[in-house]
Enzyme design. Structure first.
Site, mmCIF file in Angstrom:
data_model
loop_
_atom_site.group_PDB
_atom_site.id
_atom_site.type_symbol
_atom_site.label_atom_id
_atom_site.label_comp_id
_atom_site.label_asym_id
_atom_site.label_seq_id
_atom_site.Cartn_x
_atom_site.Cartn_y
_atom_site.Cartn_z
ATOM 1 N N GLU A 91 -7.821 2.281 2.219
ATOM 2 C CA GLU A 91 -7.335 1.963 0.872
ATOM 3 C C GLU A 91 -8.074 0.733 0.335
ATOM 4 O O GLU A 91 -8.294 -0.218 1.063
ATOM 5 C CB GLU A 91 -5.819 1.695 0.930
ATOM 6 C CG GLU A 91 -5.202 1.329 -0.390
ATOM 7 C CD GLU A 91 -5.521 2.357 -1.473
ATOM 8 O OE1 GLU A 91 -5.200 3.542 -1.272
ATOM 9 O OE2 GLU A 91 -6.111 1.978 -2.509
ATOM 10 N N VAL A 127 0.834 -1.211 0.000
ATOM 11 C CA VAL A 127 0.000 0.000 0.000
ATOM 12 C C VAL A 127 0.864 1.255 0.000
ATOM 13 O O VAL A 127 0.657 2.172 -0.794
ATOM 14 C CB VAL A 127 -0.959 -0.015 1.221
ATOM 15 C CG1 VAL A 127 -1.617 1.342 1.424
ATOM 16 C CG2 VAL A 127 -2.019 -1.085 1.020
ATOM 17 N N GLY A 171 -8.219 -15.753 0.347
ATOM 18 C CA GLY A 171 -7.091 -15.565 1.262
ATOM 19 C C GLY A 171 -6.441 -14.230 0.998
ATOM 20 O O GLY A 171 -7.103 -13.276 0.610
ATOM 21 N N LYS A 197 -14.475 0.166 5.046
ATOM 22 C CA LYS A 197 -13.387 -0.722 4.610
ATOM 23 C C LYS A 197 -13.649 -2.170 5.013
ATOM 24 O O LYS A 197 -13.560 -3.101 4.210
ATOM 25 C CB LYS A 197 -12.055 -0.214 5.201
ATOM 26 C CG LYS A 197 -10.869 -1.108 4.922
ATOM 27 C CD LYS A 197 -10.549 -1.242 3.450
ATOM 28 C CE LYS A 197 -9.567 -2.356 3.195
ATOM 29 N NZ LYS A 197 -9.331 -2.611 1.786
ATOM 30 N N CYS A 229 -5.518 -9.487 3.288
ATOM 31 C CA CYS A 229 -6.621 -8.665 3.823
ATOM 32 C C CYS A 229 -7.865 -9.448 4.238
ATOM 33 O O CYS A 229 -8.308 -9.329 5.381
ATOM 34 C CB CYS A 229 -7.000 -7.595 2.798
ATOM 35 S SG CYS A 229 -5.696 -6.377 2.555
ATOM 36 N N THR A 282 -5.637 -0.494 7.357
ATOM 37 C CA THR A 282 -7.000 -0.905 7.703
ATOM 38 C C THR A 282 -7.087 -1.053 9.219
ATOM 39 O O THR A 282 -6.418 -1.906 9.804
ATOM 40 C CB THR A 282 -7.334 -2.248 7.013
ATOM 41 O OG1 THR A 282 -7.187 -2.067 5.612
ATOM 42 C CG2 THR A 282 -8.749 -2.695 7.331
ATOM 43 N N LYS A 309 -7.845 -11.568 7.689
ATOM 44 C CA LYS A 309 -7.710 -10.797 8.934
ATOM 45 C C LYS A 309 -8.847 -9.782 9.079
ATOM 46 O O LYS A 309 -9.320 -9.516 10.178
ATOM 47 C CB LYS A 309 -6.339 -10.114 9.016
ATOM 48 C CG LYS A 309 -6.172 -8.893 8.130
ATOM 49 C CD LYS A 309 -4.836 -8.197 8.364
ATOM 50 C CE LYS A 309 -4.620 -7.025 7.420
ATOM 51 N NZ LYS A 309 -5.538 -5.909 7.598
ATOM 52 N N ARG A 366 -6.312 -3.447 -5.123
ATOM 53 C CA ARG A 366 -6.139 -4.899 -5.206
ATOM 54 C C ARG A 366 -4.693 -5.189 -5.564
ATOM 55 O O ARG A 366 -4.171 -4.581 -6.509
ATOM 56 C CB ARG A 366 -7.018 -5.482 -6.319
ATOM 57 C CG ARG A 366 -8.492 -5.379 -6.072
ATOM 58 C CD ARG A 366 -9.269 -5.555 -7.355
ATOM 59 N NE ARG A 366 -9.053 -4.438 -8.268
ATOM 60 C CZ ARG A 366 -9.574 -4.342 -9.502
ATOM 61 N NH1 ARG A 366 -10.320 -5.309 -9.964
ATOM 62 N NH2 ARG A 366 -9.345 -3.297 -10.256
#
Ligand code: NAD
Length: 453
Positions: free
Chosen positions: A147, A12, A253, A200, A256, A122, A259, A150
């Site tokens: 954000e 990011v 998976g 988000k 992001c 995040t 979690k 991808r």
């Protein structure tokens, strides 16, 4: 033009740095990882991301982007500071804010009065206040600006976002953050911090649930003899649904979704709400990993003890080198726990000693045919285009019998009994529905997709 500091130069932070420099801002990007900063200073991009090398190189050449080893002073002249540090999953499922608060503590004493600290990591609801406290400064602002990029399309997404979400308790400060993105053609959603933070998590949880939904539909197709490819077309054309994220696979998976879904369930629980739907998506996803391993076991004669399996694809999706929470690794863990030997190939050539690979005991090989050599079956776990165009005649010629004999001996089975239990032909388990089944069967292999007729 604004002066911007970026804290954390990962997927990011690096992409955001280059994109903001591209928009005309003066950007310094800092990280605690010195080898990473040295690489960037020498013109090397440490991650796989289409178009990033070009954008970073261009912005360094025009002098708008520089890199620095992390020290609080790096923010001394910045009007805006973007926190882009990790927020991994803590033991209780919540987001671990240690990196965020540590970074805030580092920069706090060095901020200009009136500076705006932007949470791009995040972070759960309430994090604007947590960062504010860690900064220890009453004369600076903290704003949420999640954000949505991808991995694999990060540069494109940063420069062509669907929307820009900004959560600020002060409208004028929120608008100043929005103005940093002038030049991008995207609607701005200006709201309060709690709503921005919730957007988000809600997006990631929705997308993960959508993937789990289509995986469940694919499993149903398998049971009833329907074809999930046609079902996806029929569903995706409905504008209320849309075709995006309707691709069946081995489970979701990446760095992001796992979690963030767990964190959302935790945030809800902490506020007295049971988010059963998202919990269900997580359970369905874990079951999908097991289901893929079951399919591999089934084509190998029922049990995997001593069986050699070739794996195509280790990253969590194509176009990235990111192995974090990759479904491929989850499936491999199940194969290994049932006694399989795993030979894996990925086009990003990950280091077999990688923290996430070494504990699995997987052997990483140099090309996709090497993964077939002596394997009883191949399982496709990442949708890399080169797998779709593989030479399946060559695959068939190296897949097969020799290890079957060894495996049968090792597991104490009579070879003919084992051979009876498997189809006799080596199999391709295509957990991404990627390859043309006819190409596989013509080459003499069995094809097993996910809900594909
Ligand atoms: P990453 O692990 O790729 O990068 C984070 C970087 O921060 C690392 O280079 C690390 O060395 C650095 N860092 C840690 N502590 C630091 C400190 N105190 N000072 C300076 N640098 C520090 O992580 P990422 O994938 O870029 O994710 C960052 C955040 O963005 C996370 O909260 C993630 O959930 C969120 N996010 C990620 C994606 C994605 O696709 N990767 C998309 C949207 C949002």
């Amino acid at each position: 033009m604004s002066r911007i500091a970026i804290i954390g130069v990962g997927y990011v932070g690096l992409t955001t740095s280059a994109a903001l420099a591209h928009l005309g801002h003066q950007v310094v990007a800092a990280d605690v990882d010195r080898p990473k900063i040295d690489l960037l200073d020498s013109g090397v991009i440490p991650i796989v991301e289409t178009g990033l090398l070009e954008l970073v190189t261009e912005q360094r050449q025009v002098g708008r982007l520089t890199f620095a080893f992390m020290a609080g002073e790096v923010v001394a002249e910045a009007e805006f500071v973007f926190l882009c540090v990790p927020t991994p999953q803590a033991g209780d499922g919540s987001a671990d804010l240690t990196y965020v608060t540590e970074a805030a503590r580092q920069i706090g004493p060095h901020l200009e009065t009136g500076a705006v600290v932007v949470n791009k990591s995040t972070v759960p609801v309430g994090s604007v206040d947590i960062v504010s406290t860690a900064l220890g400064r009453a004369d600076v602002w903290v704003v949420s600006n999640p954000e949505f990029l991808r991995e694999g399309r990060a540069v494109y997404d940063c420069l062509n976002p669907d929307r820009i979400v900004i959560g600020s308790s002060d409208r004028i400060v929120g608008r100043r953050v929005a103005a940093l993105y002038d030049g991008l053609d995207a609607p701005v959603v200006l709201t309060d911090p709690a709503s921005a933070e919730t957007v988000k998590y809600a997006c990631n949880a929705f997308l993960a649930t959508k993937v789990s939904f289509i995986n469940e539909v694919a499993n149903l197709c398998q049971a009833v003899g329907a074809d999930v490819g046609d079902v996806v077309v029929g569903m995706g054309l409905d504008r209320r649904i849309g075709a995006d994220h309707l691709k069946p696979g081995p489970g979701w998976g990446g760095s992001c979704f796992p979690k963030d879904t767990n964190a959302l369930v935790r945030i809800a629980a902490d506020h007295g709400y049971d988010f059963a739907l998202v919990r269900g998506a997580i359970v369905a996803n874990d079951a999908q990993f097991v289901r893929v391993a079951d399919r591999v076991a089934a084509v190998s004669g029922g049990d995997l003890d001593g069986v050699q399996v070739g794996v195509w694809g280790l990253t969590f999706k194509a176009g990235t080198d990111d192995l974090r929470d990759s479904p491929s690794l989850a499936v491999i863990a199940h194969l290994r726990s049932r006694g399989a030997r795993v030979l894996a190939y990925d086009p990003t050539h990950p280091d077999p000693g990688h923290d996430l690979l070494a504990p699995l005991g997987v052997e990483v090989v140099a090309d996709l045919y090497a993964a077939c050599d002596g394997s009883e079956c191949i399982v496709i776990l990442t949708e890399w285009p080169e797998f779709a165009t593989a030479d399946f005649t060559r695959v068939a010629s190296v897949l097969g019998a020799p290890v079957t004999a060894t495996a049968a001996l090792r597991s104490g089975l009579d070879l003919s009994e084992r051979d009876q239990r498997r189809s006799g032909r080596p199999a391709i388990v295509d957990a991404r529905n990627l390859v043309d089944p006819a190409a596989v069967t013509t080459a003499g292999c069995r094809y097993e997709g996910i809900g594909r007729r």
